[in-house]
Structure formats: C-alpha cells, structure tokens
Write a protein that holds these residues in place. Structure first.
Motif, PDB file in Angstrom:
ATOM      1  N   PRO A  54       0.815  -1.225   0.000  1.00 31.91           N
ATOM      2  CA  PRO A  54       0.000   0.000   0.000  1.00 31.91           C
ATOM      3  C   PRO A  54       0.850   1.277   0.000  1.00 31.91           C
ATOM      4  O   PRO A  54       0.520   2.256  -0.671  1.00 31.91           O
ATOM      5  N   PHE A  55       1.944   1.265   0.713  1.00 27.81           N
ATOM      6  CA  PHE A  55       2.852   2.412   0.729  1.00 27.81           C
ATOM      7  C   PHE A  55       3.543   2.581  -0.623  1.00 27.81           C
ATOM      8  O   PHE A  55       3.656   3.686  -1.144  1.00 27.81           O
ATOM      9  N   LEU A  56       4.009   1.479  -1.193  1.00 28.47           N
ATOM     10  CA  LEU A  56       4.707   1.543  -2.480  1.00 28.47           C
ATOM     11  C   LEU A  56       3.798   1.987  -3.618  1.00 28.47           C
ATOM     12  O   LEU A  56       4.260   2.570  -4.597  1.00 28.47           O
ATOM     13  N   LYS A  57       2.495   1.733  -3.496  1.00 30.54           N
ATOM     14  CA  LYS A  57       1.543   2.146  -4.532  1.00 30.54           C
ATOM     15  C   LYS A  57       1.480   3.664  -4.689  1.00 30.54           C
ATOM     16  O   LYS A  57       1.002   4.159  -5.700  1.00 30.54           O
ATOM     17  N   THR A  58       1.977   4.386  -3.698  1.00 31.03           N
ATOM     18  CA  THR A  58       1.951   5.849  -3.784  1.00 31.03           C
ATOM     19  C   THR A  58       3.060   6.390  -4.679  1.00 31.03           C
ATOM     20  O   THR A  58       3.064   7.579  -4.995  1.00 31.03           O
ATOM     21  N   TYR A  59       3.982   5.561  -5.095  1.00 28.71           N
ATOM     22  CA  TYR A  59       5.081   5.973  -5.972  1.00 28.71           C
ATOM     23  C   TYR A  59       4.724   5.661  -7.429  1.00 28.71           C
ATOM     24  O   TYR A  59       4.076   4.656  -7.707  1.00 28.71           O
ATOM     25  N   PRO A  60       5.171   6.501  -8.361  1.00 29.07           N
ATOM     26  CA  PRO A  60       4.863   6.250  -9.773  1.00 29.07           C
ATOM     27  C   PRO A  60       5.573   5.011 -10.335  1.00 29.07           C
ATOM     28  O   PRO A  60       5.071   4.367 -11.249  1.00 29.07           O
ATOM     29  N   SER A  61       6.748   4.677  -9.815  1.00 26.43           N
ATOM     30  CA  SER A  61       7.475   3.477 -10.236  1.00 26.43           C
ATOM     31  C   SER A  61       8.441   3.093  -9.126  1.00 26.43           C
ATOM     32  O   SER A  61       8.705   3.887  -8.222  1.00 26.43           O
ATOM     33  N   LEU A  62       8.962   1.885  -9.212  1.00 25.36           N
ATOM     34  CA  LEU A  62       9.931   1.455  -8.203  1.00 25.36           C
ATOM     35  C   LEU A  62      10.837   0.381  -8.787  1.00 25.36           C
ATOM     36  O   LEU A  62      10.523  -0.255  -9.788  1.00 25.36           O
ATOM     37  N   LYS A  63      11.969   0.219  -8.127  1.00 23.74           N
ATOM     38  CA  LYS A  63      12.924  -0.828  -8.471  1.00 23.74           C
ATOM     39  C   LYS A  63      13.166  -1.637  -7.210  1.00 23.74           C
ATOM     40  O   LYS A  63      13.291  -1.085  -6.129  1.00 23.74           O
ATOM     41  N   ILE A  64      13.221  -2.944  -7.374  1.00 28.31           N
ATOM     42  CA  ILE A  64      13.431  -3.823  -6.229  1.00 28.31           C
ATOM     43  C   ILE A  64      14.696  -4.631  -6.463  1.00 28.31           C
ATOM     44  O   ILE A  64      14.889  -5.189  -7.540  1.00 28.31           O
ATOM     45  N   TRP A  65      15.553  -4.679  -5.457  1.00 28.17           N
ATOM     46  CA  TRP A  65      16.776  -5.470  -5.514  1.00 28.17           C
ATOM     47  C   TRP A  65      16.570  -6.690  -4.638  1.00 28.17           C
ATOM     48  O   TRP A  65      16.224  -6.585  -3.467  1.00 28.17           O
ATOM     49  N   ILE A  66      16.772  -7.859  -5.192  1.00 25.79           N
ATOM     50  CA  ILE A  66      16.645  -9.108  -4.445  1.00 25.79           C
ATOM     51  C   ILE A  66      18.057  -9.601  -4.143  1.00 25.79           C
ATOM     52  O   ILE A  66      18.753 -10.092  -5.016  1.00 25.79           O
ATOM     53  N   ALA A  67      18.484  -9.462  -2.896  1.00 23.90           N
ATOM     54  CA  ALA A  67      19.828  -9.879  -2.491  1.00 23.90           C
ATOM     55  C   ALA A  67      19.844 -11.373  -2.210  1.00 23.90           C
ATOM     56  O   ALA A  67      18.904 -11.925  -1.650  1.00 23.90           O
ATOM     57  N   GLY A  68      20.908 -12.030  -2.604  1.00 22.98           N
ATOM     58  CA  GLY A  68      21.072 -13.443  -2.285  1.00 22.98           C
ATOM     59  C   GLY A  68      20.132 -14.357  -3.043  1.00 22.98           C
ATOM     60  O   GLY A  68      19.769 -15.412  -2.552  1.00 22.98           O
ATOM     61  N   CYS A  69      19.740 -13.965  -4.217  1.00 22.37           N
ATOM     62  CA  CYS A  69      18.821 -14.776  -5.016  1.00 22.37           C
ATOM     63  C   CYS A  69      19.557 -16.011  -5.538  1.00 22.37           C
ATOM     64  O   CYS A  69      20.575 -15.911  -6.195  1.00 22.37           O
ATOM     65  N   SER A  70      19.020 -17.168  -5.234  1.00 21.21           N
ATOM     66  CA  SER A  70      19.681 -18.420  -5.590  1.00 21.21           C
ATOM     67  C   SER A  70      19.414 -18.818  -7.043  1.00 21.21           C
ATOM     68  O   SER A  70      20.315 -18.852  -7.863  1.00 21.21           O
ATOM     69  N   THR A  71      18.182 -19.129  -7.356  1.00 25.86           N
ATOM     70  CA  THR A  71      17.880 -19.614  -8.706  1.00 25.86           C
ATOM     71  C   THR A  71      16.743 -18.864  -9.382  1.00 25.86           C
ATOM     72  O   THR A  71      16.271 -19.289 -10.431  1.00 25.86           O
ATOM     73  N   GLY A  72      16.269 -17.794  -8.797  1.00 26.30           N
ATOM     74  CA  GLY A  72      15.282 -16.958  -9.464  1.00 26.30           C
ATOM     75  C   GLY A  72      13.881 -17.008  -8.894  1.00 26.30           C
ATOM     76  O   GLY A  72      13.062 -16.143  -9.190  1.00 26.30           O
ATOM     77  N   GLU A  73      13.566 -18.001  -8.083  1.00 23.85           N
ATOM     78  CA  GLU A  73      12.214 -18.092  -7.553  1.00 23.85           C
ATOM     79  C   GLU A  73      11.849 -16.874  -6.703  1.00 23.85           C
ATOM     80  O   GLU A  73      10.708 -16.423  -6.719  1.00 23.85           O
ATOM     81  N   GLU A  74      12.818 -16.337  -5.980  1.00 27.34           N
ATOM     82  CA  GLU A  74      12.556 -15.155  -5.149  1.00 27.34           C
ATOM     83  C   GLU A  74      12.153 -13.970  -6.017  1.00 27.34           C
ATOM     84  O   GLU A  74      11.221 -13.231  -5.693  1.00 27.34           O
ATOM     85  N   VAL A  75      12.854 -13.782  -7.128  1.00 28.15           N
ATOM     86  CA  VAL A  75      12.571 -12.665  -8.021  1.00 28.15           C
ATOM     87  C   VAL A  75      11.180 -12.816  -8.628  1.00 28.15           C
ATOM     88  O   VAL A  75      10.403 -11.860  -8.667  1.00 28.15           O
ATOM     89  N   VAL A  76      10.869 -13.995  -9.108  1.00 28.61           N
ATOM     90  CA  VAL A  76       9.552 -14.224  -9.712  1.00 28.61           C
ATOM     91  C   VAL A  76       8.454 -14.057  -8.676  1.00 28.61           C
ATOM     92  O   VAL A  76       7.418 -13.446  -8.944  1.00 28.61           O
ATOM     93  N   SER A  77       8.669 -14.562  -7.460  1.00 26.72           N
ATOM     94  CA  SER A  77       7.683 -14.401  -6.394  1.00 26.72           C
ATOM     95  C   SER A  77       7.439 -12.921  -6.116  1.00 26.72           C
ATOM     96  O   SER A  77       6.296 -12.485  -5.955  1.00 26.72           O
ATOM     97  N   MET A  78       8.505 -12.153  -6.057  1.00 26.27           N
ATOM     98  CA  MET A  78       8.382 -10.722  -5.787  1.00 26.27           C
ATOM     99  C   MET A  78       7.670 -10.021  -6.932  1.00 26.27           C
ATOM    100  O   MET A  78       6.833  -9.147  -6.718  1.00 26.27           O
ATOM    101  N   ALA A  79       7.967 -10.409  -8.148  1.00 31.90           N
ATOM    102  CA  ALA A  79       7.327  -9.775  -9.306  1.00 31.90           C
ATOM    103  C   ALA A  79       5.823 -10.037  -9.318  1.00 31.90           C
ATOM    104  O   ALA A  79       5.040  -9.160  -9.655  1.00 31.90           O
ATOM    105  N   ILE A  80       5.438 -11.244  -8.939  1.00 33.79           N
ATOM    106  CA  ILE A  80       4.010 -11.591  -8.888  1.00 33.79           C
ATOM    107  C   ILE A  80       3.335 -10.767  -7.822  1.00 33.79           C
ATOM    108  O   ILE A  80       2.283 -10.220  -7.989  1.00 33.79           O
TER     109      ILE A  80
END
Length: 97
Positions: A71-97
């Motif tokens: 809800p807080f992030l929705k107040t921004y026009p755009s955002l970038k997310i950094w996923i630290a320690g991502c092993s094989t990509g599931e974390e990134v896809v989960s976050m994108a969803i």
C-alpha cells in the motif's frame, strides 16, 4: 556471513557433515583449516549456506509485504526492487508476482 538466525540444530548438522567431508576430526581442526586456507573457507561456506529456493518460500513474509508494504509503495509512480542473495530466481519471480 551471519548465521545467527539459522537453526542451531541445522547448523550443527552442517558443520558435522563438513567435518566429515573435509576430513577434520574436531571443530578446532576445521576452524584452523578455514582460518588458514581460503579454499577450505569456500568449501565450508558451501556446506553452511542453505541453497533452497521455491516460489513464495516464506508465506508470512509475502502476506506482510502485501498488507504493510505494497500500500505504501503504490503511492510511488514506479519502483525498483533489488533481491539480495537470489539463488535460482524463484525469489525474483515471487516478488514480481
């Protein structure tokens, strides 16, 4: 590397397994080897880190993210997310969803 939040029992098992695989009879011997040999440190790290990854691995995290952060992030026009320690990509896809 900070392993304080890892399960103590899991870490103990991982250290014992590393000792066997690295042919060390005591934790002190393993410690000495790791302190004086960079390759030994790299090998030990492979035994201690948990390479698990799956979609939405921590449901309570994603629930809190959805309810408290999005809800807080929705107040921004755009955002970038950094996923630290991502092993094989599931974390990134989960976050994108």
């Amino acid at each position: 590397y900070d392993f304080r939040d890892y399960s103590e029992a899991s870490q103990a098992r991982r250290v014992l397994h590393a000792m066997v695989q690295m042919d060390c009879r005591t934790v002190s011997e393993l410690q000495s080897r790791v302190l004086h040999d960079e390759e030994a440190f790299a090998r030990l790290l492979q035994y201690l880190t948990i390479p698990t990854s799956e979609m939405f691995r921590d449901p309570s995290y994603f629930l809190a993210l959805r309810e408290q952060v999005v809800p807080f992030l929705k107040t921004y026009p755009s955002l970038k997310i950094w996923i630290a320690g991502c092993s094989t990509g599931e974390e990134v896809v989960s976050m994108a969803i």
